[in-house]
Design a protein around this motif. Structure first.
Motif, PDB file in Angstrom:
ATOM      1  N   HIS A   1     -24.358   5.595  -4.873  1.00 43.01           N
ATOM      2  CA  HIS A   1     -24.451   7.048  -4.678  1.00 43.01           C
ATOM      3  C   HIS A   1     -23.773   7.461  -3.375  1.00 43.01           C
ATOM      4  CE1 HIS A   1     -28.567   7.107  -7.008  1.00 43.01           C
ATOM      5  NE2 HIS A   1     -27.561   6.649  -7.739  1.00 43.01           N
ATOM      6  N   VAL A   2     -22.920   8.470  -3.460  1.00 41.17           N
ATOM      7  CA  VAL A   2     -22.320   9.066  -2.266  1.00 41.17           C
ATOM      8  C   VAL A   2     -22.377  10.581  -2.430  1.00 41.17           C
ATOM      9  CG1 VAL A   2     -20.264   9.309  -0.833  1.00 41.17           C
ATOM     10  CG2 VAL A   2     -20.764   7.106  -1.927  1.00 41.17           C
ATOM     11  N   ALA A   3     -23.077  11.266  -1.531  1.00 46.03           N
ATOM     12  CA  ALA A   3     -23.208  12.724  -1.612  1.00 46.03           C
ATOM     13  C   ALA A   3     -22.956  13.352  -0.250  1.00 46.03           C
ATOM     14  CB  ALA A   3     -24.600  13.125  -2.102  1.00 46.03           C
ATOM     15  N   LEU A   4     -22.471  14.564  -0.271  1.00 45.71           N
ATOM     16  CA  LEU A   4     -22.317  15.355   0.950  1.00 45.71           C
ATOM     17  C   LEU A   4     -23.233  16.562   0.881  1.00 45.71           C
ATOM     18  CD1 LEU A   4     -20.916  16.152   3.618  1.00 45.71           C
ATOM     19  CD2 LEU A   4     -19.220  17.385   2.231  1.00 45.71           C
ATOM     20  N   TRP A   5     -24.099  16.673   1.901  1.00 43.86           N
ATOM     21  CA  TRP A   5     -24.921  17.869   2.110  1.00 43.86           C
ATOM     22  C   TRP A   5     -24.221  18.701   3.180  1.00 43.86           C
ATOM     23  CZ3 TRP A   5     -27.083  19.801   6.520  1.00 43.86           C
ATOM     24  CH2 TRP A   5     -28.103  20.748   6.401  1.00 43.86           C
ATOM     25  N   GLU A   6     -24.007  19.976   2.879  1.00 40.89           N
ATOM     26  CA  GLU A   6     -23.301  20.845   3.823  1.00 40.89           C
ATOM     27  C   GLU A   6     -23.946  22.220   3.850  1.00 40.89           C
ATOM     28  OE1 GLU A   6     -18.707  22.109   4.961  1.00 40.89           O
ATOM     29  OE2 GLU A   6     -19.155  21.426   2.920  1.00 40.89           O
ATOM     30  N   ASP A   7     -24.331  22.655   5.052  1.00 42.49           N
ATOM     31  CA  ASP A   7     -24.884  23.992   5.249  1.00 42.49           C
ATOM     32  C   ASP A   7     -26.024  24.304   4.278  1.00 42.49           C
ATOM     33  OD1 ASP A   7     -23.120  24.495   7.345  1.00 42.49           O
ATOM     34  OD2 ASP A   7     -21.582  25.271   5.999  1.00 42.49           O
TER      35      ASP A   7
ATOM     36  N   ARG B   1     -26.968  22.755   1.386  1.00 42.83           N
ATOM     37  CA  ARG B   1     -26.879  22.467  -0.059  1.00 42.83           C
ATOM     38  C   ARG B   1     -26.041  21.226  -0.293  1.00 42.83           C
ATOM     39  NH1 ARG B   1     -22.133  23.731  -2.589  1.00 42.83           N
ATOM     40  NH2 ARG B   1     -20.520  24.641  -1.245  1.00 42.83           N
ATOM     41  N   LEU B   2     -26.181  20.668  -1.483  1.00 43.20           N
ATOM     42  CA  LEU B   2     -25.332  19.551  -1.882  1.00 43.20           C
ATOM     43  C   LEU B   2     -23.959  20.103  -2.243  1.00 43.20           C
ATOM     44  CD1 LEU B   2     -27.859  17.575  -4.109  1.00 43.20           C
ATOM     45  CD2 LEU B   2     -27.097  16.987  -1.794  1.00 43.20           C
TER      46      LEU B   2
ATOM     47  N   SER C   1     -29.787  18.974  12.719  1.00 39.51           N
ATOM     48  CA  SER C   1     -29.112  20.192  13.180  1.00 39.51           C
ATOM     49  C   SER C   1     -27.627  20.178  12.829  1.00 39.51           C
ATOM     50  CB  SER C   1     -29.294  20.356  14.687  1.00 39.51           C
ATOM     51  OG  SER C   1     -28.790  19.224  15.385  1.00 39.51           O
ATOM     52  N   ALA C   2     -27.198  19.174  12.092  1.00 39.82           N
ATOM     53  CA  ALA C   2     -25.783  19.060  11.724  1.00 39.82           C
ATOM     54  C   ALA C   2     -25.468  19.949  10.531  1.00 39.82           C
ATOM     55  CB  ALA C   2     -25.438  17.614  11.411  1.00 39.82           C
ATOM     56  N   ASN C   3     -24.201  20.333  10.395  1.00 45.82           N
ATOM     57  CA  ASN C   3     -23.767  21.118   9.245  1.00 45.82           C
ATOM     58  C   ASN C   3     -23.368  20.250   8.059  1.00 45.82           C
ATOM     59  OD1 ASN C   3     -24.048  23.619  10.559  1.00 45.82           O
ATOM     60  ND2 ASN C   3     -22.035  23.410  11.516  1.00 45.82           N
ATOM     61  N   ARG C   4     -22.983  19.013   8.347  1.00 46.48           N
ATOM     62  CA  ARG C   4     -22.502  18.116   7.296  1.00 46.48           C
ATOM     63  C   ARG C   4     -23.145  16.740   7.452  1.00 46.48           C
ATOM     64  NH1 ARG C   4     -17.409  18.914   4.804  1.00 46.48           N
ATOM     65  NH2 ARG C   4     -16.903  16.723   5.238  1.00 46.48           N
ATOM     66  N   VAL C   5     -23.809  16.297   6.377  1.00 48.42           N
ATOM     67  CA  VAL C   5     -24.469  14.986   6.371  1.00 48.42           C
ATOM     68  C   VAL C   5     -24.168  14.296   5.044  1.00 48.42           C
ATOM     69  CG1 VAL C   5     -26.652  13.734   6.521  1.00 48.42           C
ATOM     70  CG2 VAL C   5     -26.340  15.845   7.841  1.00 48.42           C
ATOM     71  N   TRP C   6     -23.630  13.091   5.122  1.00 51.56           N
ATOM     72  CA  TRP C   6     -23.427  12.274   3.928  1.00 51.56           C
ATOM     73  C   TRP C   6     -24.711  11.520   3.629  1.00 51.56           C
ATOM     74  CZ3 TRP C   6     -19.028  12.532   1.003  1.00 51.56           C
ATOM     75  CH2 TRP C   6     -17.947  13.208   1.581  1.00 51.56           C
ATOM     76  N   ILE C   7     -25.193  11.632   2.397  1.00 47.05           N
ATOM     77  CA  ILE C   7     -26.423  10.964   1.978  1.00 47.05           C
ATOM     78  C   ILE C   7     -26.028   9.903   0.950  1.00 47.05           C
ATOM     79  CG2 ILE C   7     -28.714  11.245   0.965  1.00 47.05           C
ATOM     80  CD1 ILE C   7     -28.613  14.197   1.807  1.00 47.05           C
ATOM     81  N   VAL C   8     -26.231   8.632   1.307  1.00 45.89           N
ATOM     82  CA  VAL C   8     -25.724   7.564   0.452  1.00 45.89           C
ATOM     83  C   VAL C   8     -26.805   6.546   0.115  1.00 45.89           C
ATOM     84  CG1 VAL C   8     -23.408   7.824   1.427  1.00 45.89           C
ATOM     85  CG2 VAL C   8     -24.925   6.101   2.377  1.00 45.89           C
TER      86      VAL C   8
ATOM     87  N   SER D   1     -39.621  23.773  -8.455  1.00 47.07           N
ATOM     88  CA  SER D   1     -39.066  24.202  -7.178  1.00 47.07           C
ATOM     89  C   SER D   1     -37.778  23.439  -6.867  1.00 47.07           C
ATOM     90  CB  SER D   1     -40.078  24.017  -6.053  1.00 47.07           C
ATOM     91  OG  SER D   1     -40.431  22.660  -5.909  1.00 47.07           O
ATOM     92  N   GLU D   2     -37.044  23.953  -5.898  1.00 52.07           N
ATOM     93  CA  GLU D   2     -35.737  23.403  -5.562  1.00 52.07           C
ATOM     94  C   GLU D   2     -35.856  22.030  -4.898  1.00 52.07           C
ATOM     95  OE1 GLU D   2     -31.824  24.710  -2.856  1.00 52.07           O
ATOM     96  OE2 GLU D   2     -33.664  25.925  -2.846  1.00 52.07           O
ATOM     97  N   LEU D   3     -34.908  21.172  -5.178  1.00 52.02           N
ATOM     98  CA  LEU D   3     -34.772  19.906  -4.472  1.00 52.02           C
ATOM     99  C   LEU D   3     -34.065  20.175  -3.151  1.00 52.02           C
ATOM    100  CD1 LEU D   3     -33.605  17.942  -7.600  1.00 52.02           C
ATOM    101  CD2 LEU D   3     -35.667  17.345  -6.308  1.00 52.02           C
ATOM    102  N   ILE D   4     -34.701  19.839  -2.033  1.00 52.77           N
ATOM    103  CA  ILE D   4     -34.171  20.159  -0.710  1.00 52.77           C
ATOM    104  C   ILE D   4     -33.857  18.858   0.025  1.00 52.77           C
ATOM    105  CG2 ILE D   4     -34.623  21.304   1.482  1.00 52.77           C
ATOM    106  CD1 ILE D   4     -36.504  23.186  -0.003  1.00 52.77           C
ATOM    107  N   TYR D   5     -32.672  18.810   0.627  1.00 46.29           N
ATOM    108  CA  TYR D   5     -32.191  17.575   1.254  1.00 46.29           C
ATOM    109  C   TYR D   5     -31.986  17.748   2.763  1.00 46.29           C
ATOM    110  CZ  TYR D   5     -31.620  16.008  -3.511  1.00 46.29           C
ATOM    111  OH  TYR D   5     -31.871  15.654  -4.820  1.00 46.29           O
ATOM    112  N   ASN D   6     -31.732  16.624   3.413  1.00 43.95           N
ATOM    113  CA  ASN D   6     -31.573  16.526   4.863  1.00 43.95           C
ATOM    114  C   ASN D   6     -32.808  17.058   5.598  1.00 43.95           C
ATOM    115  OD1 ASN D   6     -30.162  15.681   7.168  1.00 43.95           O
ATOM    116  ND2 ASN D   6     -29.463  17.770   7.568  1.00 43.95           N
ATOM    117  N   GLN D   7     -33.951  16.522   5.211  1.00 47.55           N
ATOM    118  CA  GLN D   7     -35.209  16.853   5.857  1.00 47.55           C
ATOM    119  C   GLN D   7     -35.615  15.748   6.839  1.00 47.55           C
ATOM    120  OE1 GLN D   7     -36.895  20.044   4.951  1.00 47.55           O
ATOM    121  NE2 GLN D   7     -34.712  20.050   4.487  1.00 47.55           N
ATOM    122  N   ALA D   8     -36.481  16.078   7.772  1.00 48.00           N
ATOM    123  CA  ALA D   8     -36.939  15.086   8.752  1.00 48.00           C
ATOM    124  C   ALA D   8     -37.597  13.900   8.061  1.00 48.00           C
ATOM    125  CB  ALA D   8     -37.901  15.741   9.738  1.00 48.00           C
TER     126      ALA D   8
END
Length: 251
Positions: A102-108, A110-111, A75-82, A217-224
């Motif tokens: 790898h260091v990525a930020l997922w926000e709202d 999208r990456l 439920s967060a707006n910003r998640v770092w995926i590393v 199809s789209e790559l979707i992140y920050n999933q359960a």
């Protein structure tokens, strides 16, 4: 570290983690591969998590080496995926340079930012200054595949579209190879997780490359469930040919 934007932060943290891994590699040597792998994973994870918690205390973190099921991040707006060390096998082998951080930020949804550090190659690719994509020529397509477990269907795809397979280590190194002109595409369907591709895909998209699931199809992140089992990254002009070939093989 001073305050900086998310793009620069991703690049700086990935680069510094990579430098620490190089020093660790030199310190340990290569006689005990498991000890080197374990030390690399843990030390890089600790550095990245501690840095992000200090510099972005309101954000959440999804790391390969950390807690994967924290419901708060969903439920967060910003998640770092590393991925603190992408390609532990290659990291533990003397002379290999095809491993990454790898260091990525997922926000709202999208990456939003990302960086791939290739420490043993002395390079970091970032969304702050995306690489200029090479132009697809008339030569045979080169497809990056796993060194140890290339999917059987990719071998059939290569035959169908007239491509050559190029074994490369980590997922980050493979996608970086697309962005720097060593290959034209990366196709994988043997199982991955979000941290394997989030940062490289962020950089690839910022550079104008194609990045999707193998069905387009789209790559979707920050999933359960952080499993993200397949991926296609390629120069944009080649994506329709590769996707059509994949569809033909799966009919």
């Amino acid at each position: 570290m001073t305050i900086r934007d998310d793009h620069s932060l991703a690049g700086d943290l990935a680069t510094e983690a990579g430098e620490k891994l190089l020093r660790l590699r030199a310190q340990f040597g290569f006689d005990d591969a498991k000890a080197l792998k374990d030390a690399g994973d843990r030390s890089s994870h600790d550095f990245l998590v501690e840095s992000l918690e200090r510099l972005r205390p309101s954000d959440h973190i999804l790391s390969e080496e950390g807690e994967r099921t924290n419901p708060a991040r969903l439920s967060a707006n910003r998640v770092w995926i590393v991925d603190p060390l992408d390609g532990t096998r290659e990291f533990s082998e003397a002379g290999r340079t095809d491993w990454a951080v790898h260091v990525a930020l997922w926000e709202d949804g999208r990456l939003a930012a990302g960086a791939i550090a290739l420490p043993a190659q002395g390079a970091t690719l970032t969304t702050a200054n995306p690489p200029k994509l090479p132009v697809a020529g008339n030569q045979r397509i080169r497809i990056a595949v796993s060194r140890t477990r290339p999917p059987e269907f990719v071998q059939k795809l290569a035959y169908l579209v007239g491509a050559d397979l190029v074994p490369i280590g980590s997922a980050g190194a493979k996608i970086a190879a697309v962005l720097t002109g060593q290959v034209e595409a990366y196709v994988h369907a043997g199982g991955q997780y979000e941290w394997d591709s989030a940062a490289p895909v962020a950089v690839a998209l910022a550079a104008g490359a194609h990045a999707s699931r193998i069905d387009g199809s789209e790559l979707i992140y920050n999933q359960a469930d952080p499993s993200l089992p397949d991926i296609l990254v390629s120069l944009p002009d080649l994506a329709p040919t590769l996707l059509a070939g994949i569809r033909d093989l799966h009919q």
